[in-house]
Design an enzyme around this catalytic site. Structure first.
Site, mmCIF file in Angstrom:
data_model
loop_
_atom_site.group_PDB
_atom_site.id
_atom_site.type_symbol
_atom_site.label_atom_id
_atom_site.label_comp_id
_atom_site.label_asym_id
_atom_site.label_seq_id
_atom_site.Cartn_x
_atom_site.Cartn_y
_atom_site.Cartn_z
ATOM 1 N N ARG A 176 0.776 -1.006 0.114
ATOM 2 C CA ARG A 176 0.193 0.485 -0.042
ATOM 3 C C ARG A 176 0.704 1.175 0.028
ATOM 4 O O ARG A 176 2.335 1.312 0.102
ATOM 5 C CB ARG A 176 -0.907 0.458 1.052
ATOM 6 C CG ARG A 176 -2.003 -0.922 1.520
ATOM 7 C CD ARG A 176 -2.948 -0.679 -0.231
ATOM 8 N NE ARG A 176 -4.449 -1.460 -0.010
ATOM 9 C CZ ARG A 176 -4.444 -2.812 -0.712
ATOM 10 N NH1 ARG A 176 -3.197 -2.638 -1.470
ATOM 11 N NH2 ARG A 176 -5.158 -3.508 -1.075
ATOM 12 N N HIS A 217 -0.891 0.705 -9.885
ATOM 13 C CA HIS A 217 -1.343 -0.526 -9.068
ATOM 14 C C HIS A 217 -2.264 -1.812 -9.989
ATOM 15 O O HIS A 217 -4.116 -1.764 -9.633
ATOM 16 C CB HIS A 217 -2.714 0.179 -7.954
ATOM 17 C CG HIS A 217 -2.874 -0.494 -6.576
ATOM 18 N ND1 HIS A 217 -3.455 0.103 -6.243
ATOM 19 C CD2 HIS A 217 -3.422 -1.885 -6.900
ATOM 20 C CE1 HIS A 217 -3.513 -0.715 -5.305
ATOM 21 N NE2 HIS A 217 -3.430 -1.917 -5.342
HETATM 22 P P1 NAP Z 1 -1.843 -12.330 4.505
HETATM 23 O O1 NAP Z 1 -1.666 -13.381 3.852
HETATM 24 O O2 NAP Z 1 -2.677 -11.452 5.124
HETATM 25 O O3 NAP Z 1 0.115 -11.637 4.865
HETATM 26 C C1 NAP Z 1 -0.050 -10.516 5.702
HETATM 27 C C2 NAP Z 1 1.642 -11.323 5.791
HETATM 28 O O4 NAP Z 1 2.046 -9.741 7.032
HETATM 29 C C3 NAP Z 1 1.953 -12.078 7.448
HETATM 30 O O5 NAP Z 1 3.056 -13.223 6.851
HETATM 31 C C4 NAP Z 1 1.763 -10.963 8.402
HETATM 32 O O6 NAP Z 1 2.536 -11.850 9.761
HETATM 33 C C5 NAP Z 1 2.440 -10.663 8.123
HETATM 34 N N1 NAP Z 1 2.825 -8.864 8.556
HETATM 35 C C6 NAP Z 1 1.244 -8.311 9.290
HETATM 36 N N2 NAP Z 1 1.738 -7.369 10.142
HETATM 37 C C7 NAP Z 1 2.917 -6.944 10.507
HETATM 38 C C8 NAP Z 1 3.544 -6.251 11.408
HETATM 39 N N3 NAP Z 1 3.195 -5.604 11.585
HETATM 40 N N4 NAP Z 1 5.571 -6.958 10.731
HETATM 41 C C9 NAP Z 1 5.690 -7.501 10.005
HETATM 42 N N5 NAP Z 1 4.786 -8.661 9.466
HETATM 43 C C10 NAP Z 1 3.415 -8.046 9.388
HETATM 44 O O7 NAP Z 1 -2.435 -11.115 3.402
HETATM 45 P P2 NAP Z 1 -1.403 -11.484 2.052
HETATM 46 O O8 NAP Z 1 -2.878 -11.814 0.740
HETATM 47 O O9 NAP Z 1 -0.067 -12.339 1.303
HETATM 48 O O10 NAP Z 1 -1.493 -9.569 0.928
HETATM 49 C C11 NAP Z 1 0.029 -8.732 1.157
HETATM 50 C C12 NAP Z 1 -0.944 -7.810 1.254
HETATM 51 O O11 NAP Z 1 -0.749 -7.194 -0.037
HETATM 52 C C13 NAP Z 1 -2.664 -6.934 1.405
HETATM 53 O O12 NAP Z 1 -2.803 -6.674 2.710
HETATM 54 C C14 NAP Z 1 -2.709 -6.124 0.398
HETATM 55 O O13 NAP Z 1 -2.407 -4.510 0.503
HETATM 56 C C15 NAP Z 1 -1.314 -5.703 -0.406
HETATM 57 N N6 NAP Z 1 -2.619 -6.520 -2.009
HETATM 58 C C16 NAP Z 1 -1.241 -5.103 -3.390
HETATM 59 C C17 NAP Z 1 -1.671 -5.393 -4.589
HETATM 60 C C18 NAP Z 1 -1.473 -4.892 -5.774
HETATM 61 O O14 NAP Z 1 -2.185 -4.754 -6.732
HETATM 62 N N7 NAP Z 1 -0.640 -4.172 -5.298
HETATM 63 C C19 NAP Z 1 -3.056 -6.990 -4.658
HETATM 64 C C20 NAP Z 1 -2.954 -7.631 -3.373
HETATM 65 C C21 NAP Z 1 -2.305 -7.400 -2.081
HETATM 66 P P3 NAP Z 1 2.442 -13.586 10.322
HETATM 67 O O15 NAP Z 1 2.838 -14.730 9.358
HETATM 68 O O16 NAP Z 1 2.740 -13.235 11.414
HETATM 69 O O17 NAP Z 1 0.577 -13.090 10.765
#
Ligand code: NAP
Length: 311
Positions: free
Chosen positions: A226, A274
């Site tokens: 983000r 994006h």
């Molecule tokens: P996810 O499965 O919920 O994984 C989130 C990861 O981040 C987990 O490993 C979590 O740790 C870690 N995390 C969360 N808070 C943290 C903190 N304070 N310190 C360190 N690590 C932290 O999410 P995802 O599906 O992989 O997606 C991740 C993000 O990508 C989304 O939230 C979204 O904002 C972004 N995204 C962007 C696009 C784009 O087109 N640019 C598309 C899709 C998603 P734990 O494993 O310990 O819980």
């Protein structure tokens, strides 16, 4: 019971979602915001960037489904109704798309592709020694659904990979650091830093000057999470002072990026609008319909998030 699609200013996309959902279950009563039918009948909302306070109008709302993997656009609303489940998208095609984007960007960095593009325009023949996988470590912030897929693919390609997550995990297949206490060692190893953590109060502004200073010399930053993770002025200062060698940004604090924004013309920043991993309604509609049926029959929902944790 009805399902309300909420996508302010994106009527065509909302209609496309409605078509895909109806194809899977013609019985679902679907409305497209701002037309909501009878508000008391709305029990599920499928949402992307709703107007704050909107969901208080639906007294029987039980579930708000994010159209994307992130839920920051929902949880940032200080006036969400209490006791409403929030779900997100978890989709292998989105993970594949994110893998392709990050792999492409890491390879472009290794092979200095953008410099060659500039030199081609000037008709300059300037061979350079490429950076190679065996002496480059990619650090992935966030080893969730997307980050872990990216990490494993880069590992298969011969890169060293380290990961950083919030909690300690028992058996990660990549070398992993966790929490604030693990951040310094993680950063010290990361020649390329990929941000794939959710936007939460803890992670807002995490890509800042103090963090950039802890990366190895010549580091490159990729932000595909983000825009609000990044302190924009700190990035510009780190690039201009040589702390970072470059950055690739897919997300921004304000989207679309303002035409006058310095990122557009910075020689060491690549900007994309994006698109690293777009939600495709055709792929994702089945899990929305599945959750609609689960909600109707009182079964546990798929892909719920913890609002207190923020993801
Ligand atoms: P996810 O499965 O919920 O994984 C989130 C990861 O981040 C987990 O490993 C979590 O740790 C870690 N995390 C969360 N808070 C943290 C903190 N304070 N310190 C360190 N690590 C932290 O999410 P995802 O599906 O992989 O997606 C991740 C993000 O990508 C989304 O939230 C979204 O904002 C972004 N995204 C962007 C696009 C784009 O087109 N640019 C598309 C899709 C998603 P734990 O494993 O310990 O819980």
């Amino acid at each position: 019971m009805t399902l309300l699609i909420v996508m302010p200013d994106k009527t065509k996309q909302a209609e496309s979602w409605a078509r895909h959902l109806r194809k899977l279950d013609p019985e679902i009563g679907i409305h497209i915001w701002p037309e909501a039918g009878t508000p008391e009948e709305v029990e599920m909302a499928l949402s992307w960037r709703h107007r704050p306070g909107e969901f208080l109008k639906y007294e029987n709302l039980k579930c708000i489904a994010s159209m994307g993997a992130g839920v920051d656009h929902i949880l940032c609303d200080p006036n969400l109704p209490p006791n409403v489940a929030v779900t997100r998208v978890v989709d292998p095609s989105m993970a594949q798309s994110m893998v392709e984007y990050v792999v492409m960007t890491v390879l472009n960095h290794c092979r200095q592709t953008h410099e060659y593009y500039r030199e081609q325009r000037r008709k300059e023949w300037k061979p350079k020694i490429p950076r190679t996988a065996d002496n480059l470590c990619v650090g992935i912030m966030g080893l969730g659904h997307l980050g872990m897929n990216v990490a494993l693919r880069l590992k298969q390609m011969g890169f060293s990979v380290v990961g950083w997550r919030r909690t300690e995990a028992a058996a990660d297949s990549v070398t992993t650091f966790h929490g604030r206490e693990g951040l310094r060692s993680f950063l010290a190893a990361s020649n390329v830093l990929v941000c794939l953590i959710p936007l939460t109060p803890e992670t807002r502004g995490i890509l800042n000057r103090e963090l950039f200073d802890q990366l190895p010399a010549d580091a490159f930053v990729i932000n595909v999470a983000r825009g609000e993770h990044l302190v924009e002025d700190d990035l510009l200062a780190a690039l201009d002072s040589g702390v970072l060698s470059g950055a690739c940004l897919d997300v921004f604090c304000r989207e679309p990026l303002d035409p006058g924004h310095p990122f557009w013309s910075h020689p060491r920043i690549v900007v994309t609008p994006h698109i690293s991993s777009l939600t495709q309604p055709a792929r994702v509609a089945p899990q929305i319909v599945e959750n609609y049926h689960r909600m109707k029959t009182g079964r546990p929902l798929l892909h719920t998030v913890d609002p207190d944790r923020g993801y």
